[in-house]
Design a protein around this motif. Structure first.
Motif, mmCIF file in Angstrom:
data_model
loop_
_atom_site.group_PDB
_atom_site.id
_atom_site.type_symbol
_atom_site.label_atom_id
_atom_site.label_comp_id
_atom_site.label_asym_id
_atom_site.label_seq_id
_atom_site.Cartn_x
_atom_site.Cartn_y
_atom_site.Cartn_z
ATOM 1 N N LEU A 97 0.837 -1.204 0.000
ATOM 2 C CA LEU A 97 0.000 0.000 0.000
ATOM 3 C C LEU A 97 0.866 1.246 0.000
ATOM 4 O O LEU A 97 0.529 2.244 -0.647
ATOM 5 N N ALA A 98 2.013 1.218 0.698
ATOM 6 C CA ALA A 98 2.924 2.368 0.687
ATOM 7 C C ALA A 98 3.401 2.666 -0.730
ATOM 8 O O ALA A 98 3.462 3.827 -1.154
ATOM 9 N N ALA A 99 3.761 1.604 -1.482
ATOM 10 C CA ALA A 99 4.172 1.803 -2.869
ATOM 11 C C ALA A 99 3.028 2.366 -3.703
ATOM 12 O O ALA A 99 3.222 3.249 -4.551
ATOM 13 N N HIS A 100 1.831 1.844 -3.464
ATOM 14 C CA HIS A 100 0.648 2.356 -4.186
ATOM 15 C C HIS A 100 0.420 3.834 -3.847
ATOM 16 O O HIS A 100 0.107 4.641 -4.738
ATOM 17 N N ASN A 101 0.581 4.194 -2.566
ATOM 18 C CA ASN A 101 0.440 5.601 -2.175
ATOM 19 C C ASN A 101 1.427 6.487 -2.923
ATOM 20 O O ASN A 101 1.069 7.568 -3.422
ATOM 21 N N LEU A 102 2.671 6.047 -3.039
ATOM 22 C CA LEU A 102 3.687 6.821 -3.748
ATOM 23 C C LEU A 102 3.377 6.932 -5.228
ATOM 24 O O LEU A 102 3.539 8.004 -5.835
ATOM 25 N N ALA A 103 2.922 5.823 -5.832
ATOM 26 C CA ALA A 103 2.578 5.852 -7.254
ATOM 27 C C ALA A 103 1.412 6.799 -7.516
ATOM 28 O O ALA A 103 1.405 7.562 -8.500
ATOM 29 N N THR A 104 0.423 6.763 -6.635
ATOM 30 C CA THR A 104 -0.733 7.653 -6.785
ATOM 31 C C THR A 104 -0.313 9.113 -6.671
ATOM 32 O O THR A 104 -0.757 9.980 -7.434
ATOM 33 N N ALA A 105 0.571 9.395 -5.718
ATOM 34 C CA ALA A 105 1.072 10.760 -5.561
ATOM 35 C C ALA A 105 1.864 11.191 -6.786
ATOM 36 O O ALA A 105 1.770 12.342 -7.242
ATOM 37 N N ALA A 106 2.663 10.261 -7.346
ATOM 38 C CA ALA A 106 3.426 10.577 -8.555
ATOM 39 C C ALA A 106 2.495 10.868 -9.731
ATOM 40 O O ALA A 106 2.757 11.777 -10.538
ATOM 41 N N GLN A 107 1.417 10.115 -9.830
ATOM 42 C CA GLN A 107 0.448 10.359 -10.906
ATOM 43 C C GLN A 107 -0.198 11.728 -10.754
ATOM 44 O O GLN A 107 -0.470 12.407 -11.751
ATOM 45 N N ARG A 108 -0.446 12.137 -9.516
ATOM 46 C CA ARG A 108 -1.012 13.479 -9.314
ATOM 47 C C ARG A 108 -0.055 14.556 -9.802
ATOM 48 O O ARG A 108 -0.490 15.657 -10.181
ATOM 49 N N GLN A 109 1.253 14.239 -9.806
ATOM 50 C CA GLN A 109 2.261 15.190 -10.278
ATOM 51 C C GLN A 109 2.529 15.048 -11.777
ATOM 52 O O GLN A 109 3.401 15.728 -12.319
ATOM 53 N N GLY A 110 1.797 14.151 -12.440
ATOM 54 C CA GLY A 110 1.916 14.023 -13.884
ATOM 55 C C GLY A 110 2.672 12.803 -14.372
ATOM 56 O O GLY A 110 2.791 12.598 -15.594
ATOM 57 N N ALA A 111 3.215 11.961 -13.465
ATOM 58 C CA ALA A 111 3.921 10.752 -13.891
ATOM 59 C C ALA A 111 2.927 9.756 -14.477
ATOM 60 O O ALA A 111 1.778 9.661 -14.034
ATOM 61 N N ALA A 112 3.373 9.016 -15.490
ATOM 62 C CA ALA A 112 2.548 7.992 -16.120
ATOM 63 C C ALA A 112 3.087 6.616 -15.747
ATOM 64 O O ALA A 112 4.302 6.415 -15.651
ATOM 65 N N PHE A 113 2.188 5.655 -15.535
ATOM 66 C CA PHE A 113 2.576 4.291 -15.186
ATOM 67 C C PHE A 113 2.039 3.333 -16.239
ATOM 68 O O PHE A 113 0.861 3.426 -16.624
ATOM 69 N N ARG A 114 2.874 2.424 -16.683
ATOM 70 C CA ARG A 114 2.475 1.395 -17.650
ATOM 71 C C ARG A 114 2.656 0.034 -16.992
ATOM 72 O O ARG A 114 3.780 -0.366 -16.673
ATOM 73 N N TRP A 115 1.531 -0.657 -16.771
ATOM 74 C CA TRP A 115 1.550 -1.935 -16.077
ATOM 75 C C TRP A 115 1.653 -3.099 -17.067
ATOM 76 O O TRP A 115 1.259 -2.977 -18.224
ATOM 77 N N LYS A 116 2.154 -4.208 -16.583
ATOM 78 C CA LYS A 116 2.307 -5.437 -17.373
ATOM 79 C C LYS A 116 3.088 -5.178 -18.650
ATOM 80 O O LYS A 116 2.743 -5.675 -19.724
ATOM 81 N N THR A 117 4.154 -4.407 -18.521
ATOM 82 C CA THR A 117 4.979 -4.055 -19.684
ATOM 83 C C THR A 117 6.447 -4.335 -19.379
ATOM 84 O O THR A 117 7.204 -3.404 -19.067
ATOM 85 N N PRO A 118 6.864 -5.590 -19.454
ATOM 86 C CA PRO A 118 8.279 -5.903 -19.216
ATOM 87 C C PRO A 118 9.181 -5.236 -20.251
ATOM 88 O O PRO A 118 8.801 -5.051 -21.414
ATOM 89 N N VAL A 119 10.371 -4.874 -19.823
ATOM 90 C CA VAL A 119 11.376 -4.334 -20.733
ATOM 91 C C VAL A 119 12.054 -5.492 -21.451
ATOM 92 O O VAL A 119 12.537 -6.434 -20.821
ATOM 93 N N THR A 120 12.092 -5.431 -22.787
ATOM 94 C CA THR A 120 12.724 -6.492 -23.576
ATOM 95 C C THR A 120 14.072 -6.079 -24.137
ATOM 96 O O THR A 120 14.880 -6.929 -24.516
ATOM 97 N N ALA A 121 14.329 -4.776 -24.199
ATOM 98 C CA ALA A 121 15.610 -4.300 -24.716
ATOM 99 C C ALA A 121 15.845 -2.890 -24.207
ATOM 100 O O ALA A 121 14.908 -2.160 -23.862
#
Length: 363
Positions: free
Chosen positions: A173-197
Motif C-alpha cells: 500500500l505504501a508503494a501504491h500511495n507513492l505511485a498515486t502521488a506521482a500520478q497526481r504530479q503528472g507521472a505515467a505508469f504502464r503496467w504489465k509491460t516488461p522491458v525487452t531491450a
C-alpha cells in the motif's frame, strides 16, 4: 510505436515509485514501467518494512532518521487528500540484542551526532522491559540439527533500544500511495509491460523497448527493478566495471503466533521489533496476536541464490500464500509468510528466544 519522455523508471516498487514522485515534482516528464499489474507487487509486497537506525555509517543513519519523519507525516509527504487510504507507520521501537561483532558503540556514535534517541539496557533491564524474551547468550547461531543448538546460555545479553523505530504496516500500500502521488504530479505508469531491450546510441542509453512493442525514448533510464536489476543491467550492457554486483536472493519470512506477554510492551500497543543477531533472526509484530520472523543471514543458514528472479517472484496481480499443506519446506514462488513455519531454523530459533519451555538456563 514510439514515445519520448525525460525519464523512464523501470520498477514500480516502493523505491521506483518514490523516485518517480520526486522526479515528477521537479518538473520532469516521467514514465514508470513495471512487469506486474500494480505498484508494489514485486519484492516490495514481501518486505517486513522495518524502520531502524542501526546502520554502521553516518550516511545510513541520517537517511533512516529522515525517512522516519517522512513516515510519521506520510499524508503530508504525499500531499494526499483526506480520506485516501494510506499505509501507517507503527512506532513500536526496535530492540537490538547485544552481539560482539556489532557493538552498540558502532551505532551510538552516529546516533549522538544525528540526534537519534536511544537507551542501553543491561540484562536485568531487558528482562524487566521484555519479560517474554530470554536474555541468554547462545552465539554463534547454529542449525537446529547441531548438537549444540540447545546448549545452555553462556551469559546474559543486554540490548540497544531505539524507541522511534518500528515498521510500516503495509509496504505494498505504501508503494501504491507513492505511485498515486506521482500520478497526481503528472507521472505515467504502464503496467504489465516488461522491458525487452535497452536502446543505446553513441555509447549511451537512450530508452527502452517494451514487450508490447512500444519504444520509450528518454535521456535517463532509472533501474529500480529490484531482483530484476541485474537482468536490466545486462540488457543495457552495463555492470562489467561495477564494484558491487547484483544477484537475486530468495528468503522466507514466516508468520507465527506471538507468545503470551510479548505484545504487553511497545510504543503502539504491541511488542517491539527484536533484532536478534545472537540467534540469527529478527522478529516483527504483526497485529496483536502474531509475529513475522525472518533471518539475518547467519553463516549456518545456506543462502538461496536464484539464476532467474522469476523463480522467486509473486504471481502477477496476486499474492502467493503458503498453506498448511506446504509447510514442509517446499520451495514457493515468493518469500512466504506461513502460519505453519515453526519447523524452520528461524521458527525454532524464535522459540529458543521466546518459549520458556525450551530455556534450559537463564543465568
Amino acid at each position: 510505436m514510439g514515445e519520448s519522455t525525460d525519464v523512464v523508471v523501470v520498477g514500480a516498487g516502493v523505491i521506483g515509485s518514490s523516485i518517480a514522485l520526486e522526479l515528477a515534482r521537479s518538473g520532469l516528464r516521467v514514465v514508470v514501467v513495471d512487469k506486474f499489474g500494480g505498484a508494489g507487487n514485486g519484492s516490495t509486497s514481501a518486505s517486513s518494512a522495518v524502520v531502524r537506525f542501526t546502520y554502521p555509517t553516518i550516511a545510513g543513519v541520517k537517511a533512516a532518521w529522515e525517512s522516519r519523519h517522512c513516515w510519521e507525516a506520510w499524508r503530508d509527504h504525499l500531499q494526499a487528500p483526506a480520506g485516501e487510504p494510506l499505509a501507517a507507520f507503527k512506532r513500536c521501537g526496535v530492540t537490538m540484542l547485544d552481539a560482539d561483532f556489532a557493538p552498540a558503540g558502532m551505532f551510538t556514535r552516529h546516533f549522538d551526532k544525528v540526534g537519534v534517541p536511544y537507551e542501553k539496557w543491561g540484562a536485568r533491564e531487558l528482562s524487566r522491559r521484555l519479560p517474554a524474551v530470554d536474555t541468554g547468550r547462545y552465539f554463534p547461531p547454529r542449525p537446529v540439527d547441531d548438537d549444540e543448538f540447545f546448549a545452555d546460555a553462556s551469559a546474559r545479553l543486554g540490548a540497544l533500544h531505539t524507541p522511534d523505530g518500528g515498521f510500516v504496516d503495509d509496504p505494498r500500500l505504501a508503494a501504491h500511495n507513492l505511485a498515486t502521488a506521482a500520478q497526481r504530479q503528472g507521472a505515467a505508469f504502464r503496467w504489465k509491460t516488461p522491458v525487452t531491450a535497452v536502446m543505446r546510441r553513441g555509447g549511451r542509453v537512450r530508452g527502452v523497448c517494451l514487450k508490447d512493442g512500444m519504444e520509450l525514448s528518454a535521456g535517463v533510464v532509472v533501474n529500480a527493478a529490484g531482483p530484476w536489476s541485474g537482468q536490466l543491467n545486462r540488457l543495457a550492457e552495463v555492470g562489467g566495471d561495477f564494484t558491487v554486483g547484483l544477484r537475486p536472493l530468495r528468503q522466507k519470512v514466516h508468520h507465527v503466533a506471538a507468545p503470551a506477554g510479548y505484545h504487553d510492551a511497545g510504543g503502539y500497543g504491541g511488542g517491539p521489533v527484536l533484532a536478534d543477531m545472537d540467534l540469527g533472526t529478527y522478529i516483527r509484530p504483526e497485529g496483536r496476536e502474531f509475529l513475522l520472523v525472518g533471518g539475518t543471514e547467519p553463516e549456518c543458514d545456506p543462502l538461496e541464490w536464484l539464476d532467474d528472479p522469476d523463480d522467486g517472484s509473486p504471481p502477477s496481480d496476486r499474492v502467493a500464500v503458503q498453506d498448511a499443506g506446504d509447510a514442509g519446506g517446499t520451495p514457493t514462488a515468493r518469500p512466504v509468510r506461513s502460519q505453519q513455519a515453526s519447523w524452520c531454523c528461524g521458527g525454532v530459533r524464535r522459540d529458543r528466544r521466546l518459549d520458556p519451555r525450551i530455556r534450559p538456563n537463564r543465568s
